[in-house]
Design an enzyme around this catalytic site. Sequence first.
Site, PDB file in Angstrom:
ATOM      1  N   GLU A 481      36.808  25.834 -31.678  1.00  0.00           N
ATOM      2  CA  GLU A 481      36.125  25.965 -30.645  1.00  0.00           C
ATOM      3  C   GLU A 481      36.126  24.612 -29.707  1.00  0.00           C
ATOM      4  O   GLU A 481      36.319  23.786 -30.355  1.00  0.00           O
ATOM      5  CB  GLU A 481      34.546  25.877 -31.166  1.00  0.00           C
ATOM      6  CG  GLU A 481      33.981  27.007 -31.989  1.00  0.00           C
ATOM      7  CD  GLU A 481      33.042  26.733 -33.162  1.00  0.00           C
ATOM      8  OE1 GLU A 481      32.435  25.554 -32.927  1.00  0.00           O
ATOM      9  OE2 GLU A 481      32.851  27.661 -33.998  1.00  0.00           O
ATOM     10  N   GLU A 512      33.179  30.097 -37.262  1.00  0.00           N
ATOM     11  CA  GLU A 512      33.772  29.376 -38.060  1.00  0.00           C
ATOM     12  C   GLU A 512      34.607  29.964 -39.416  1.00  0.00           C
ATOM     13  O   GLU A 512      35.608  29.739 -39.366  1.00  0.00           O
ATOM     14  CB  GLU A 512      32.735  28.320 -38.692  1.00  0.00           C
ATOM     15  CG  GLU A 512      32.543  27.107 -37.726  1.00  0.00           C
ATOM     16  CD  GLU A 512      31.431  27.478 -36.772  1.00  0.00           C
ATOM     17  OE1 GLU A 512      30.905  28.738 -37.025  1.00  0.00           O
ATOM     18  OE2 GLU A 512      31.202  26.713 -35.715  1.00  0.00           O
ATOM     19  N   TYR A 538      29.049  22.179 -39.748  1.00  0.00           N
ATOM     20  CA  TYR A 538      29.142  23.662 -39.486  1.00  0.00           C
ATOM     21  C   TYR A 538      30.417  24.306 -40.449  1.00  0.00           C
ATOM     22  O   TYR A 538      30.481  25.661 -40.398  1.00  0.00           O
ATOM     23  CB  TYR A 538      29.584  23.867 -38.180  1.00  0.00           C
ATOM     24  CG  TYR A 538      28.526  23.395 -37.296  1.00  0.00           C
ATOM     25  CD1 TYR A 538      27.138  23.538 -37.753  1.00  0.00           C
ATOM     26  CD2 TYR A 538      28.799  22.604 -36.041  1.00  0.00           C
ATOM     27  CE1 TYR A 538      26.148  22.845 -36.973  1.00  0.00           C
ATOM     28  CE2 TYR A 538      27.725  22.022 -35.450  1.00  0.00           C
ATOM     29  CZ  TYR A 538      26.362  21.905 -35.811  1.00  0.00           C
ATOM     30  OH  TYR A 538      25.607  21.153 -35.306  1.00  0.00           O
ATOM     31  N   HIS A 579      24.602  16.591 -37.029  1.00  0.00           N
ATOM     32  CA  HIS A 579      25.885  15.820 -36.611  1.00  0.00           C
ATOM     33  C   HIS A 579      26.358  14.353 -37.358  1.00  0.00           C
ATOM     34  O   HIS A 579      26.661  13.690 -36.682  1.00  0.00           O
ATOM     35  CB  HIS A 579      25.828  15.706 -35.196  1.00  0.00           C
ATOM     36  CG  HIS A 579      25.480  16.924 -34.194  1.00  0.00           C
ATOM     37  ND1 HIS A 579      24.571  17.521 -34.028  1.00  0.00           N
ATOM     38  CD2 HIS A 579      26.547  17.830 -33.372  1.00  0.00           C
ATOM     39  CE1 HIS A 579      24.614  18.573 -33.305  1.00  0.00           C
ATOM     40  NE2 HIS A 579      25.908  18.535 -33.020  1.00  0.00           N
TER      41      HIS A 579
END
Length: 790
Positions: A481, A512, A538, A579
Site C-alpha cells: 500500500e 495485507e 496490520y 500505530h
Amino acid sequence: MKFSRAKVKEILADFRLAVESREASLIGRKEVFMGKAKFGIFGDGKEIAQIAMSKVFRIGDFRAGYYRDQTFMFAIKELTMEQYFAQLYAHPDVEADPASAGRQMNGHYATRMLDDQGKLKTLTELKNSSGDISPTAAQMPRLLGMAYASKLFRQNPSLKNFTNLSINGNEIAFGTIGNASTSEGMFFEAINAAGVLQVPMMISIWDDDYGISVPQEYHTTKSSISKALAGFQRTDSEKGFEILTVKGWDYQGLIDTYLKAEKICREEHVPVMVHVEEMTQPQGHSTSGSHERYKSKERLAWEAEHDCIRKLREWIINEVLVLPEEVDAIEKEARQAARQARENAWKSFMKDIKNDQRIISEILQRTDDEEVLKVRQELIKTINSVHLDNVKAAKKALRLLRNKDTEERSQLISWLTNAAMINQQRYSSHLYSESDESALKVEIVPPAYSDNSTIVDGREVLRACFDAALQRDPLIIAFGEDVGKIGDVNQGFAGLQEKYGELRVTDTGIRECTIVGQGIGAALRGFRPIAEIQYLDYFIYALQTLSDDLACLHYRTKGGQKAPLIIRTRGHRLEGVWHAGSPIGMILHSLRGIYILVPRNMTQAAGFYNTMFRSDDPAVIIECLNGYRMKEQKPDNIGEFTIPLGVPDIIRTGTDVTVVTYGAMCRIVMEAAEELEKAGISCEVIDVQTLLPFDIHHVILDSVKKTNRVVFADEDVPGGATAFMLQKVLEEQHAYQYLDAEPVTITGKEHRPAYASDGDYFSKPNPEEMYEKIYAIMREVDPEHYPSLY
Ligand SMILES: Cc1ncc(C[n+]2csc(CCOP(=O)(O)OP(=O)(O)O)c2C)c(N)n1
Ligand SMILES: [Mg+2]
C-alpha cells in the site's frame, strides 16, 4: 461412429484413470478403518473435471489447490498411485512421498521444485504444484502470486532471459477450491485482486453443494458462487473475470469449457473462474464421519445417479458405442492396478519399520532379563507398528537394563542414538534453508565509511539500499500500500517507481493477506519480492498466510519448495492503539520458519535487507516507526554491506547489569543507562538485532558471566518476547548459573498503548521505569551504597 479411433482411445484412457483414482479412494478409506492409516480424505466424485482440467495444464504451469485433487495429480503424472498411498501411511521418505515425506496428511500435493542442493530447478520444464495446506481457501493468496509472476515475466522486457523461470509469461496458475471454502475472506480478497491485476489465474470451484455437513444455502449468496460473483464478469468495455459454469459429470462439456478457459487465460492474461456444479462426494467428506447423517435419501439417490464416473460410463456405452464388456474389462484392470499399488506402498512403508523391529528384537532376545523379554514380546505383537513402537521398546528395555553393564545395553544405546538422528531428519529438518544460500551462510561485508560519507535521514539510507538492490537484481520487486507512486508512507522507495517502472515498484490495494500471498507466489517462481505491510499493527491480517503457508513451506515439503520473500513492515512505539504495536511474542510464536529481524535503526535495517537479498530464506524485517527522520551516517557500500543474523550488537559496555533489548527500545535503554552511570551503575546494553535466530554464539551469556545480572526489556506485553529471550538465555545458554540476582523483565503494559506522548510514556517502558528497576537490582546488592529513591 462420431469419434475417431484416437479419440476413443483417449476417452477410454480417461475413464480408466478415473476408475483407478476412485478405487484408490475406496481402498484408502478401508486402510484407515483397518488402522493402517490415521485419517483419509479423498477425491471421489471430482474425477472427471480434474481430468478435463489436466488436459490444458501444460509444462511450466503451476497449481495451488486443495485436498480433492488426486485425480488431477495422477493425470498430470506428478503423482503415482504408490506415492498416493505412501502419503496416506505417512511414509517419511522423500522418494516415497515427494510432496511432503510423510509430514502432511493425505491429499496434500506438491511437486519438488528444488534440487538436492536446494536450488530452483528449471521450472519451465516441469509441471509445478505448490505445496497444499489444510486451512480452507488459504491456497488463494499464493495462487494470486503465482499468476502475478506470469504477468511480470510477460510485461517486463528485462526478464526475457530468465527462460528457466518463464516462457514469456505464458504460464497459467491453476487454482482449485471447494464451494464452501469460497465463503472465506481470503477467497474474495484474492478474486478481487486478480480482477484488478488482470493475471492468468484460473480458479476452478469444485461444487458438491456441501462443506462437510453444511449445505449450500448456509454458505453462499444465491446458493451459487458464479451467480454471486456475476459482477466480476468482464464486458466489452470493462476488464474483469471470465466466468464459466459446467456440470461435474459432463465429460464433453468439461473438456470444451477448459479449452475455452485456457485460451482466454493463457493468451489474454484474463483471470477465469470455472464453476463446476453438480459434483458429488460418494464416500462423504472424510474418514471422520459418514454423510448419511446429514444428506437426505433424495440427495443420496441424486448423488448416485449423477456420479461422474457412472455418467461417463453410460456415455461411453451409449454415445461412443464401446461394448459394455470392454468397459468392464477396463474397470477391472484399473481396480487391480490400484490394489497392486497399495500393496507395494504398504510393503515399502513397513520395510524400515520391520527392519528396526528385527534389530531390536534380536538385541532384546539376547538379554536374560524376563522383563526385557516381555517388552520384546509386546513389540513383536504390535499390529501395524510404526517407528515410535521401536523407539519406545528400546527405551523401555534400556531403563530395565540400567544397572547392567552388558553388550545388549550398549547396542541399544547405539541403536537409539542413530534412531534419534534419523528421526530428527525425518520429522524436524528443513525448517529453514539448508542450502548454500541459507541466510546464515551469507558472506559478511562490514559497512564502509569515509570522510565523504554523508549524514542523512534514516529513510534515505533505506532508499539508497533499495535503489542499489533494484539496480543489481531485476528479480527484486517491491509492492504494498502506497509503495509505488509516493514510495511508501515514509519514503523509503521515494522516486524508485519513476526510476524502475511500475512493474518493479508498485502500489496495491489495501489487502495485507494477499499482499503477502502475492509475495509468496512470486517468490516460489523465482522472484525476490519485498512485500510491504504498512504498519506492524496490520500484520495480523496477513499472519494466517504467513504462519500456515510461508513459515512451513520449506518444512512441509521437506526442502522441496522455498519462497525467499522479505516482508517489510514498521512497528514499535509511535502513536496510539493501532500505530504503536509491538506484538513480537505473537509473531515469534507463529512464524518459526521465517527469520524475524528487528533492527534498531535504518543502517542496521539496510544491512539486513542486503543479507536477505543474498539468501534463500524468508524474513520479516521490522523497521522502527520513529526512526525514519533520525540522522544516520550512510555507508559508502550501501548496496553491498551485510549484517549477520543471530549476532547481537553490544551497544554499550558495562560491568554491573546486562540489559538485553532490541528495536526502538534500544534508545530508551541507552538513555536510562546514561542516567544510571551517573549513580555509579554500569550497564552493558545488548541489542539482539534478530530474534529468530537468537544470539547464535551466546554473546549474552558471556556478558552475564561478567555482570551476573540480567534484564530483558521490550515493548511487548508481559510474558511476550521478553519471556522468549529469558528462556533462550537462562535455559538454552545456561546463564542461570551465573546469576547473582533475580532476572528481570521490563515490558509494555498488558493493554494497547494509549494515544499521544503521555499515552506512550505511561503504556510503554520509559527511561525512568528502566532506571528504577535496574537501580532496585543494585540496591539489593548494596542498600547502603544505593539508598532508597522513595
Ligand atoms: C479455515 C478452516 N476452517 C475449517 C476447516 C475444516 N474443514 C475442512 S474441509 C471443510 C469443508 C470444506 O468444504 P468445501 O470447500 O465445499 O470442500 P469439499 O470438502 O466439499 O470439497 C471444513 C469446514 C479447515 N480445514 N480450515
Ligand atoms: Mg463442498
